[in-house]
Design an enzyme around this catalytic site. Structure first.
Site, mmCIF file in Angstrom:
data_model
loop_
_atom_site.group_PDB
_atom_site.id
_atom_site.type_symbol
_atom_site.label_atom_id
_atom_site.label_comp_id
_atom_site.label_asym_id
_atom_site.label_seq_id
_atom_site.Cartn_x
_atom_site.Cartn_y
_atom_site.Cartn_z
ATOM 1 N N LYS A 86 8.219 7.927 -8.232
ATOM 2 C CA LYS A 86 7.000 8.580 -8.101
ATOM 3 C C LYS A 86 7.578 10.236 -7.427
ATOM 4 C CE LYS A 86 2.258 9.260 -7.065
ATOM 5 N NZ LYS A 86 0.997 8.569 -6.488
ATOM 6 N N SER A 101 -3.130 8.396 -9.536
ATOM 7 C CA SER A 101 -1.991 9.769 -9.702
ATOM 8 C C SER A 101 -0.615 9.053 -10.113
ATOM 9 C CB SER A 101 -1.875 10.358 -8.425
ATOM 10 O OG SER A 101 -1.378 9.601 -7.386
ATOM 11 N N SER A 124 -4.249 4.905 -6.506
ATOM 12 C CA SER A 124 -2.880 5.515 -7.470
ATOM 13 C C SER A 124 -2.113 4.722 -8.031
ATOM 14 C CB SER A 124 -2.668 6.714 -6.815
ATOM 15 O OG SER A 124 -3.419 7.823 -6.912
#
Ligand code: GLN
Length: 488
Positions: free
Chosen positions: A78, A153, A177
């Site tokens: 990420k 996310s 997330s």
């Protein structure tokens, strides 16, 4: 079958047996990314050169007999995990072009383990969101239906694992997330006990809630990824300095005798009927396989979203103060320093980040602190006590992961409250700092994946992984989305 479709365990066996080289595996994964990225946009950056070089080094380590579990395995990160010399943006204009001078601890550990870092994945700006629609660089799409979001996310990481443009990935989970996008993409997503994975080099959103964790095709792989990054780190003052609990020995112990809590306040009320049906189906499968279902009540977790949306923005408003145009990334012009900072922040932050900073600053301001932030902290303490009481009676707690399957792009982007409700079942274990995992539990009538969530007490990783593996054995590993529909 392409090597990109292997699990980490499967790839490890093929690499060690000499049936596959790390370079071939990296090429297969990079080819898969080339075929799918135009449609899916899982990545913000693909590091072709770095990945090939790491794969060559991995082949040498394998030949020399020094390979570990992740040597030669292609992994995605990420883009809020800082990577030395490789642009790290948090999907924000304010950090566009920033090349960090160091690796975060989890990244450094992965590199040391010989993993092949494929690239940096898309996210909601600063990890604020549940769909990746808040990314400043465009939405990622769900490979099961490209008109829909992959969740967020950490949506890009989830997509990369679902389609094989990585064999495993890491995300961060502040309110859900990792687990929510895992549920929406048919992958396994795990949030460790707070403190087990160092946050050094994870760009902070809400420091008391943030935790790095893995996405994988199956539970075994998720554990392998977690093991590679867990452990005490003096660079993170909140890092756990005891031993990392070893979940391997009991991984295959099965559901027999497990006490599974069914929480009155987290029993799926408000969830889509098909999500609820799958949740109940898994519960009965567990019961038939020898687990005991125990009803528990946890009244203080009845309002997790309102508690979270005071604490998380309050911490974010403090953490994001460092993005001032002086130290990192984007800088606007200004006659005075104040003007420079105000313009930089106004131009650099997107609307959701600005909303959170405003909410947080308000909740912390004199005269409101006790009524909002202070009150939320009290509710958080009560929620932790509820969990502690519950775990006197049960080994793990079950809940749906997300109240719905993947929603349409645009469906919730104008309605922050609807978006915030995506995390109603995931937030409680962030507030308590406890570990939780989402495992695939079939699909709805439209073929969209549904996740089943398991929660355990602090350092309860062994029982959590055991229960997750039991659910996986009962429900099966998720199929892959149909590549013809996502390949360009
Ligand atoms: N969706 C939640 C939020 O927007 C959680 C995000 C996260 O876990 N990073 O804050």
């Amino acid at each position: 079958m392409s090597a990109a479709d292997l699990s980490i365990g499967g790839a490890r066996a093929a690499l060690d047996a000499g049936d596959l080289s790390a370079v071939e595996l990296a090429d297969a994964v990079l080819d898969r990314a080339s075929a799918t990225e135009a449609q899916l946009h899982a990545y913000l950056l693909i590091d072709h050169e770095g990945a090939r070089a790491a794969a060559v080094a991995a082949d040498e380590a394998i030949a020399a007999g020094t390979a570990g579990p992740l040597t030669g395995i292609p992994i995605a990160l990420k883009d809020n995990m800082v990577t030395e010399g490789v642009e790290t943006t948090c999907a924000s204009q304010i950090l566009a072009g920033w090349e960090p001078p160091y690796d975060g601890t989890a990244v450094a550990k992965l590199k040391q383990s010989g993993a092949v870092i494929v690239g940096k994945t898309n996210l909601d700006e600063f990890a604020m969101g549940s769909s990746t629609e808040n990314s400043a660089f465009g939405t990622s799409r769900n490979p099961w239906d490209t008109d829909r979001v992959p969740g967020g996310s950490s949506g890009g990481s989830a997509v990369s694992v679902a389609v094989g443009s990585a064999l495993g990935a890491f995300g961060s989970d502040t309110g859900g997330s990792i687990r929510q996008p895992a549920a929406l993409t048919g992958t396994v997503g795990f949030k460790p006990t707070y403190g087990l994975v160092s946050r050094y080099g994870l760009i902070a959103f809400a420091s008391s809630l943030d935790q790095i964790g893995p996405f994988a095709r199956d539970v075994d792989d998720a554990l392998t990824l977690f093991e590679a990054v867990a452990g005490h780190d003096p660079m993170d003052s909140t890092s756990w300095d005891g031993a990392v609990p070893d979940a391997r020995p009991t991984l295959d112990a099965g559901p027999e005798g497990l006490r599974v809590g069914v929480v009155e306040e987290m029993n799926g009320e408000g969830a889509d009927p098909q999500v609820l049906a799958r949740y109940r189906e898994v519960l009965s499968a567990l019961e038939s396989a020898g687990a005991t279902l125990v009803d528990v009540s946890m009244p203080s977790i009845a309002h997790p979203v309102s508690t979270y949306y005071l604490i998380a923005p309050a911490e974010a408003s403090a953490n994001l103060a460092r993005f001032d145009g002086i130290r990192y990334g984007h800088r606007a012009d200004g006659e005075t320093v104040e003007e420079l900072m105000a313009r930089t922040r106004g131009e650099g932050f997107g609307p959701e980040v600005i909303r959170r900073i405003l909410l947080g600053t308000y909740a912390l301001s004199a005269g409101y602190y006790d009524a909002f932030y202070g009150q939320a902290q009290k509710v958080r303490t009560l929620a932790i006590q509820d969990f502690e009481r519950a775990y006197e009676q049960v080994d793990v707690i079950a809940a749906p992961t997300s109240p719905t399957t993947a929603f349409k792009i645009g469906e919730r982007s104008e309605n922050p409250l609807a978006m915030y409700l995506s995390d109603v079942f995931t937030i409680p274990s962030n507030l308590s700092g406890h570990p939780a995992i989402s495992v695939p539990a079939g699909t709805d009538d439209a073929g969209l994946p549904i996740g089943f969530q398991l929660l355990a007490p602090a350092l309860g990783e062994p029982v959590l992984f055991r229960a997750a593996k039991a659910v996986e054995s009962l429900m099966g590993v998720s199929a892959r989305p149909r590549l013809e529909e996502v390949a360009g």
